[in-house]
Enzyme design. Structure first.
Site: not given
Length: 395
Positions: A9, A7, A14, A100, A200
């Site tokens: 971001s 993922g 990440s 989330c 988030c």
């Protein structure tokens, strides 16, 4: 080669997670989640998703990995935003980041990743995964990140064994400065990027404005309760059972206007939360006012002066059975059992000594020291050593 979907971001964590996985020989795919369209409630340019997705794309190009964007805004609205509105309306304070992770990143997003043939999903969380054997079967552990200052295991406190089995946390053994150093060395565009704040994926949101989209303002009164009010006199009570004693310690004090004085007005009790100090707009008190209780039924807020006001503190909290979640199901308590743990009631709070007591209708978490601002709707997590073994919604 195992395939991992990261993922991405658009942040440094990440980005480095993706780089490390590639170094370890995984086949890495970068996926950016677009979860929000409405720019009217974000504070200008604090965290616009467009800039983030561009950064994520540039990182993917630099690392030479495939990249795509998935639009999850419909699911995000339904599972997170609508839930938040309904919780605030009931006078509870939800934690969107924990939700989330449970509902979006490690559920909807994970299913998309697995449909792309991924063996694992990876994120830039500061936590680690362990594996032990229980009754001949693998059991996964959620362990705290090595960087005490950044440990994010609390945000993953609702993950299941199935979700953990398919998760990787490549930066969990690193500190934030080490992560930035790797990003700088690899000349990743995110190396110096500030950490995103706020909800988030939505970015930095003006919460009252955000809530006002759905929850109508309602004028109400702000009361102040004196610290030496008789309501706080600790009478010695004899209890017939430990359960009765814990129920007493976990109960909210029922305030009424008779025990307090009016000090101001507000626009809706559902916009406020226990322990909150900002946004009351009441001056002239010796110490800052803190919210000690809200009543959405009567649209009333009760406050007390100073952060050591007795109305802020409680020694126990209750979690209803359907809100108890064990990451380690093998450690789950049966009716009548208890367990000594370390616990926290909010992110970044230092772990506190506590005992879990399981009864027929739910579990009490009894703290050795009284805790400030135990808030309905938030998550309590419980730990043994550096392992987070379970969590629940404070009721």
């Amino acid at each position: 080669m195992k395939r991992v979907v990261v993922g991405l971001s658009g942040g440094v964590d990440s980005s480095v997670a993706a780089y490390l996985l590639k170094e370890q020989g995984y086949e890495v795919i970068g996926l950016f989640m677009k979860n929000w369209h409405d720019d009217s409630v974000t504070i200008s340019n604090e965290c616009p998703w467009l800039e983030d997705s561009n950064d994520a794309l540039l990182v993917a190009q630099k690392l030479g990995i495939p990249f795509q964007t998935v639009d999850l805004s419909e699911q995000y609205k339904e599972k997170i935003v609508d839930y938040m509105f309904s919780e605030y309306e009931k006078g509870r304070t939800p934690n969107p980041d924990v939700l989330c992770n449970r509902e979006i990143k490690f559920d909807v997003f994970m299913k998309i990743a697995l449909s792309l043939g991924a063996d694992y999903v990876a994120t830039g969380h500061y936590c680690r995964k362990g594996e032990i054997e229980v009754d001949g079967k693998p059991m996964y552990q959620l362990l705290s990140g090595v960087d005490d200052n950044k440990d994010q295991s609390y945000f993953l406190c609702q993950l299941s064994q199935d979700q953990l089995a398919k998760s990787l946390f490549p930066i969990g053994a690193l500190t934030k400065p080490e992560v930035r150093e790797i990003a700088a060395k690899m000349e990743l565009i995110t190396a110096e990027k500030k950490d995103s704040q706020g909800l988030c994926f939505i970015g930095k949101v003006r919460l009252p404005e955000f809530l006002q989209q759905q929850l109508q303002p309602k004028d109400g009164l702000i009361f102040e309760v004196d610290a030496d009010n008789a309501i706080y006199d600790q009478k010695t009570v004899n209890f017939d059972s430990i359960e009765e004693k814990l129920a007493f310690e976990a109960a909210n004090i029922q305030y009424t206007p008779e025990v307090a004085k009016v000090v101001g007005k507000h626009q809706g009790a559902h916009y406020f939360t226990i322990g909150q100090r900002k946004g009351l707009n009441v001056g002239g008190t010796k110490e800052a006012l803190f919210i000690i209780a809200t009543d959405v039924a009567t649209n009333t807020i009760y406050t007390g002066q100073g952060h050591s006001h007795p109305g802020l503190f409680k020694k126990a909290l209750f979690v209803a059975n359907d809100e108890i979640h064990w990451i380690r199901p093998d450690l789950a308590l049966s009716n009548g059992q208890k367990m000594e743990v370390m616990a926290r009631i909010r992110y970044r709070q230092e772990l506190q000594k506590a005992t879990l007591h399981q009864f027929e209708n739910g579990m009490y978490v009894a703290f050795d020291a009284a805790q400030s601002a135990i808030t309905q709707g938030q998550f309590v997590s419980w730990h043994i050593g550096d392992e987070l073994i379970g969590s629940g919604v404070i009721s």
